[in-house]
Design a protein around this motif. Structure first.
Motif, mmCIF file in Angstrom:
data_model
loop_
_atom_site.group_PDB
_atom_site.id
_atom_site.type_symbol
_atom_site.label_atom_id
_atom_site.label_comp_id
_atom_site.label_asym_id
_atom_site.label_seq_id
_atom_site.Cartn_x
_atom_site.Cartn_y
_atom_site.Cartn_z
ATOM 1 N N TYR A 1 0.802 -1.307 -0.032
ATOM 2 C CA TYR A 1 0.069 0.168 -0.005
ATOM 3 C C TYR A 1 0.843 1.325 0.049
ATOM 4 C CZ TYR A 1 -4.187 -2.807 1.305
ATOM 5 O OH TYR A 1 -4.935 -4.013 1.319
ATOM 6 N N SER A 2 0.270 2.488 0.040
ATOM 7 C CA SER A 2 1.020 3.675 -0.381
ATOM 8 C C SER A 2 1.586 3.785 1.048
ATOM 9 C CB SER A 2 0.197 4.730 -0.856
ATOM 10 O OG SER A 2 -0.827 5.211 0.180
ATOM 11 N N GLU A 3 1.015 3.644 2.101
ATOM 12 C CA GLU A 3 1.752 3.747 3.368
ATOM 13 C C GLU A 3 1.267 2.388 4.383
ATOM 14 O OE1 GLU A 3 2.652 8.139 2.194
ATOM 15 O OE2 GLU A 3 0.637 6.632 2.372
ATOM 16 N N THR A 4 2.084 2.088 5.269
ATOM 17 C CA THR A 4 1.679 1.416 6.263
ATOM 18 C C THR A 4 2.312 2.000 7.674
ATOM 19 O OG1 THR A 4 1.862 -0.549 5.094
ATOM 20 C CG2 THR A 4 2.324 -0.948 7.581
ATOM 21 N N ALA A 5 1.286 2.207 8.735
ATOM 22 C CA ALA A 5 1.646 2.681 9.983
ATOM 23 C C ALA A 5 2.187 1.674 10.898
ATOM 24 C CB ALA A 5 0.560 3.543 10.472
ATOM 25 N N PHE A 6 3.169 1.954 11.634
ATOM 26 C CA PHE A 6 3.569 0.969 12.683
ATOM 27 C C PHE A 6 3.509 1.687 14.054
ATOM 28 C CE2 PHE A 6 5.482 -0.232 8.793
ATOM 29 C CZ PHE A 6 5.480 -1.707 8.792
ATOM 30 N N ALA A 7 2.911 1.098 14.999
ATOM 31 C CA ALA A 7 2.731 1.811 16.336
ATOM 32 C C ALA A 7 3.003 0.805 17.323
ATOM 33 C CB ALA A 7 1.106 2.293 16.177
ATOM 34 N N VAL A 8 3.813 1.341 18.515
ATOM 35 C CA VAL A 8 4.049 0.806 19.666
ATOM 36 C C VAL A 8 3.515 1.578 20.850
ATOM 37 C CG1 VAL A 8 6.266 1.436 19.680
ATOM 38 C CG2 VAL A 8 5.958 -0.546 20.831
ATOM 39 N N ALA A 9 2.800 0.870 21.837
ATOM 40 C CA ALA A 9 2.482 1.628 22.862
ATOM 41 C C ALA A 9 3.945 1.968 23.770
ATOM 42 C CB ALA A 9 1.664 0.821 23.785
ATOM 43 N N ARG B 1 5.555 5.296 13.232
ATOM 44 C CA ARG B 1 6.155 5.501 12.067
ATOM 45 C C ARG B 1 5.492 5.048 10.938
ATOM 46 N NH1 ARG B 1 12.429 3.990 13.267
ATOM 47 N NH2 ARG B 1 12.944 4.942 11.356
ATOM 48 N N TYR B 2 5.683 5.729 9.649
ATOM 49 C CA TYR B 2 5.079 5.554 8.513
ATOM 50 C C TYR B 2 5.876 4.972 7.417
ATOM 51 C CZ TYR B 2 1.655 8.613 10.689
ATOM 52 O OH TYR B 2 0.833 9.304 11.665
ATOM 53 N N CYS C 1 1.604 10.445 7.484
ATOM 54 C CA CYS C 1 0.687 10.110 6.624
ATOM 55 C C CYS C 1 -0.518 10.128 7.291
ATOM 56 C CB CYS C 1 0.801 8.623 6.244
ATOM 57 S SG CYS C 1 -0.306 8.016 5.050
ATOM 58 N N GLY C 2 -1.577 11.028 6.471
ATOM 59 C CA GLY C 2 -2.951 11.353 6.916
ATOM 60 C C GLY C 2 -3.666 10.078 6.982
ATOM 61 N N HIS C 3 -3.896 9.693 5.835
ATOM 62 C CA HIS C 3 -4.632 8.437 5.815
ATOM 63 C C HIS C 3 -4.251 7.216 6.664
ATOM 64 C CE1 HIS C 3 -2.145 6.206 2.667
ATOM 65 N NE2 HIS C 3 -3.104 5.312 2.970
ATOM 66 N N ALA C 4 -3.079 6.924 6.656
ATOM 67 C CA ALA C 4 -2.781 5.999 7.487
ATOM 68 C C ALA C 4 -2.793 6.231 9.029
ATOM 69 C CB ALA C 4 -1.023 5.394 7.260
ATOM 70 N N THR C 5 -2.961 7.441 9.440
ATOM 71 C CA THR C 5 -3.362 7.761 10.601
ATOM 72 C C THR C 5 -4.657 7.819 11.078
ATOM 73 O OG1 THR C 5 -1.461 9.382 10.862
ATOM 74 C CG2 THR C 5 -3.439 9.808 12.545
ATOM 75 N N ILE C 6 -5.764 7.891 10.047
ATOM 76 C CA ILE C 6 -7.003 7.635 10.162
ATOM 77 C C ILE C 6 -7.228 6.162 10.464
ATOM 78 C CG2 ILE C 6 -9.286 7.634 8.947
ATOM 79 C CD1 ILE C 6 -8.555 10.491 9.912
#
Length: 279
Positions: A42-50, A61-62, A72-77
């Protein structure tokens, strides 16, 4: 890794921009995130760790298939929707590489809705070199542009160029060479180039070229929407506190982005959209 696939800024069960979302139990290397993002495609993938034991605060990070992206706005949504489903509705704090923002998750009858508060915005006139290269990329002439807004370099967490188009049909006919686009965007430190048709003071139809990330076009671009909001504010455009962006129509993936803002120069803006799981 548990990779969630979510379309952000969707309209019910249709449209939206697909994003990967990975909620990590612990941090992983940038190389690993880049590999996974390339595999997802995909155009972006969001990686999140608590952060610690706080499920309302996350390090994010995106990554696009070819590079890391600062915001990245859409990955944040999409991430907001995933966090809402995982931990419940509410406000989540997201620590990015260069800013700290929030995203609100809300359950609605039509599914999960998320609203991000962007990093600070800023804009400036494009340099002659920037404008010449970007216009040439799309084979545009000055006669193709709407004189109500000037071409501009805009920022709302990431850098974008905006070209206001005079004719809706010319926008629909947007085309460019991906390799040339990658070279132009990387030369001028641009994440996307945003072509905009002004349908009304509070309604815009948009296409976003994203060659810098190896993607010809995004069907919905929240970061550019935030940057564009800041530009409208800087230009004293009569936005009346909110506006709507329709994107992806010419790709067959209709997406809806809602933006709200005040008149404080450089302030964060709020970008909202629906989200749907991709089966």
């Amino acid at each position: 890794m548990d990779i969630q696939r979510i379309a952000a800024f969707s309209q019910g069960s249709e449209g939206g921009n697909p994003a990967g979302v990975v909620l990590l139990p612990e941090a992983v290397s940038a190389d690993e995130m880049a590999r996974v993002a390339a595999d997802v495609g995909y155009s972006e993938t969001a990686f999140a760790v608590a952060k610690g034991n706080d499920v309302k605060s996350w390090r994010v990070r995106y990554f696009s298939p070819e590079s890391e992206v600062p915001f990245c706005g859409h990955a944040t949504i999409a991430l907001g929707a995933a966090l809402g489903k995982h931990n419940g509705a509410g406000t989540y704090t997201l620590e990015l590489n260069d800013a700290t923002i929030t995203v609100d998750a809300e359950e609605t009858p039509d599914g999960m809705m998320a609203t991000l508060s962007s990093p600070p915005t800023r804009s400036r006139a494009m340099t002659d070199a920037e404008e010449q290269d970007v216009m040439a990329l799309f084979a545009l002439s000055p006669e193709d542009l709407d004189p109500r807004l000037a071409p501009a370099f805009i920022h709302g967490g990431a850098n974008h160029a905006v070209l206001p188009m005079k004719d809706r049909a010319r926008l629909a006919a947007m085309s460019y060479d991906l390799d040339d686009g990658r070279n132009v965007m990387r030369k001028h430190d641009l994440v996307t180039v945003m072509l905009v048709y002004i349908e009304g003071d509070q309604t815009f139809v948009v296409r976003n070229a994203f060659a810098s990330g190896g993607v010809l076009e995004d069907p919905a671009t929240g970061a550019a929407a935030a940057a564009f909001a800041g530009y409208l504010r800087d230009s004293q455009w009569p936005h009346d506190g909110s506006f709507t962006i329709r994107q992806g129509e010419d790709m067959g993936s209709p997406s809806l982005i809602k933006v709200s803002l005040d008149d404080t120069a450089g302030a964060s803006v709020r970008v909202s959209g629906g989200a749907r799981d991709i089966k």
